[in-house]
Design a protein around this motif. Structure first.
Motif, PDB file in Angstrom:
ATOM      1  N   SER A 115     116.076  41.281  24.924  1.00 32.68           N
ATOM      2  CA  SER A 115     117.492  41.364  25.281  1.00 32.68           C
ATOM      3  C   SER A 115     118.340  40.656  24.233  1.00 32.68           C
ATOM      4  CB  SER A 115     117.730  40.753  26.661  1.00 32.68           C
ATOM      5  OG  SER A 115     117.377  39.395  26.658  1.00 32.68           O
ATOM      6  N   CYS A 116     119.602  41.007  24.212  1.00 33.48           N
ATOM      7  CA  CYS A 116     120.583  40.371  23.335  1.00 33.48           C
ATOM      8  C   CYS A 116     121.532  39.549  24.196  1.00 33.48           C
ATOM      9  CB  CYS A 116     121.388  41.424  22.575  1.00 33.48           C
ATOM     10  SG  CYS A 116     120.452  42.285  21.298  1.00 33.48           S
ATOM     11  N   CYS A 121     126.537  45.919  28.775  1.00 36.26           N
ATOM     12  CA  CYS A 121     126.730  45.188  27.520  1.00 36.26           C
ATOM     13  C   CYS A 121     127.366  43.822  27.748  1.00 36.26           C
ATOM     14  CB  CYS A 121     127.605  46.002  26.576  1.00 36.26           C
ATOM     15  SG  CYS A 121     126.887  47.591  26.135  1.00 36.26           S
ATOM     16  N   PRO A 156     122.428  43.077  28.252  1.00 42.04           N
ATOM     17  CA  PRO A 156     122.065  44.133  27.311  1.00 42.04           C
ATOM     18  C   PRO A 156     120.614  43.997  26.851  1.00 42.04           C
ATOM     19  CG  PRO A 156     123.425  42.499  26.234  1.00 42.04           C
ATOM     20  CD  PRO A 156     123.361  42.119  27.686  1.00 42.04           C
ATOM     21  N   ARG A 157     119.956  45.144  26.693  1.00 40.47           N
ATOM     22  CA  ARG A 157     118.553  45.198  26.284  1.00 40.47           C
ATOM     23  C   ARG A 157     118.426  45.908  24.945  1.00 40.47           C
ATOM     24  NH1 ARG A 157     115.285  42.243  29.700  1.00 40.47           N
ATOM     25  NH2 ARG A 157     116.558  41.860  31.526  1.00 40.47           N
ATOM     26  N   CYS A 205     121.941  46.726  20.303  1.00 38.22           N
ATOM     27  CA  CYS A 205     121.077  45.566  20.516  1.00 38.22           C
ATOM     28  C   CYS A 205     119.780  45.818  19.750  1.00 38.22           C
ATOM     29  CB  CYS A 205     120.804  45.368  22.007  1.00 38.22           C
ATOM     30  SG  CYS A 205     119.691  43.996  22.374  1.00 38.22           S
ATOM     31  N   GLN A 212     116.732  40.705  18.773  1.00 39.66           N
ATOM     32  CA  GLN A 212     117.663  40.107  19.737  1.00 39.66           C
ATOM     33  C   GLN A 212     119.027  39.777  19.128  1.00 39.66           C
ATOM     34  OE1 GLN A 212     115.106  36.886  21.224  1.00 39.66           O
ATOM     35  NE2 GLN A 212     114.859  38.095  23.095  1.00 39.66           N
ATOM     36  N   TRP A 229     122.783  41.624  17.456  1.00 35.66           N
ATOM     37  CA  TRP A 229     123.622  42.817  17.513  1.00 35.66           C
ATOM     38  C   TRP A 229     123.792  43.384  16.114  1.00 35.66           C
ATOM     39  CZ3 TRP A 229     124.674  45.281  21.823  1.00 35.66           C
ATOM     40  CH2 TRP A 229     124.613  44.575  23.023  1.00 35.66           C
TER      41      TRP A 229
END
Length: 195
Positions: A46-47, A63, A67-68, A94, A98, A100
């Motif tokens: 995840s992020c 988001c 978010p994944r 994402c 991990q 963006w």
């Protein structure tokens, strides 16, 4: 001989995020039985949840909360006539590490819509009084911009209202907002004599 007690997960199956237990039962020829459990732990990538910068909307909602990896988040400006800049940051993904694919702190909304003349005059025909060769012609302009933060805009014309001699005129007016977007208003004016 062995039996899988959970037939829904076979070798090569996709497992959901979280813990899955698979149990096997082995029985020999003397009817002696033994059990074996395999625990599979799947951890999702995840992020960090995104936060919406001022005047920017991020979708889908996931988001902003959880978010994944692989999730694609779309950024749009709240106000019409505005666009995200730089353009490569309209969508953020994402990543598997991990992070963006871009930074929301670098995103801005830029006004791309020209100001509008609310009541651009229609073409006009004005007659002078008998025995004269000029007539007073008046018009007013109201300019609106889509940016509520902008200063009041004024239309500037190549001709001003006032006394005009007999003839034809093309009146061109423009208004420019703070971003340099130009709105135009054009109409013709014909001043005619009376006989």
């Amino acid at each position: 001989m062995y039996d899988r007690l959970d037939p829904s997960h076979t070798s090569g199956s996709k497992f959901p995020e979280g813990t899955t237990t698979i149990q096997y039962k082995a029985t020999d020829g003397f009817e002696l039985t033994s059990f074996c459990s395999i625990i599979i732990e799947v951890t999702g990538i995840s992020c960090e949840a995104l936060s919406e910068p001022t005047s920017i909307v991020i979708s889908p909602e996931i988001c902003l909360s959880d978010p994944r990896f692989g999730d694609i988040c779309t950024l749009e400006c709240e106000q019409t006539g505005f666009k995200i800049t730089p353009p490569n940051l309209r969508e953020l993904t994402c990543n598997s590490d991990q992070t963006w694919s871009g930074n929301t702190e670098e995103v801005q909304c830029v006004d791309l819509q020209a100001p509008e003349f609310e009541d651009c005059p229609q073409d006009m025909v004005v007659f002078v009084n008998r025995g004269e060769d000029t007539a007073y012609v008046g018009w007013s302009l109201v300019v609106r911009d889509n940016d509520p933060q902008s200063l009041e805009l004024v239309g500037v014309c190549n001709q001003q209202p006032g006394m005009k001699t007999i003839g034809e005129y093309i009146i061109s007016c423009s208004a420019v907002d703070e971003e340099g977007n130009e709105g135009l208003c054009q109409f013709t004016l014909e001043v005619k004599g009376t006989f």
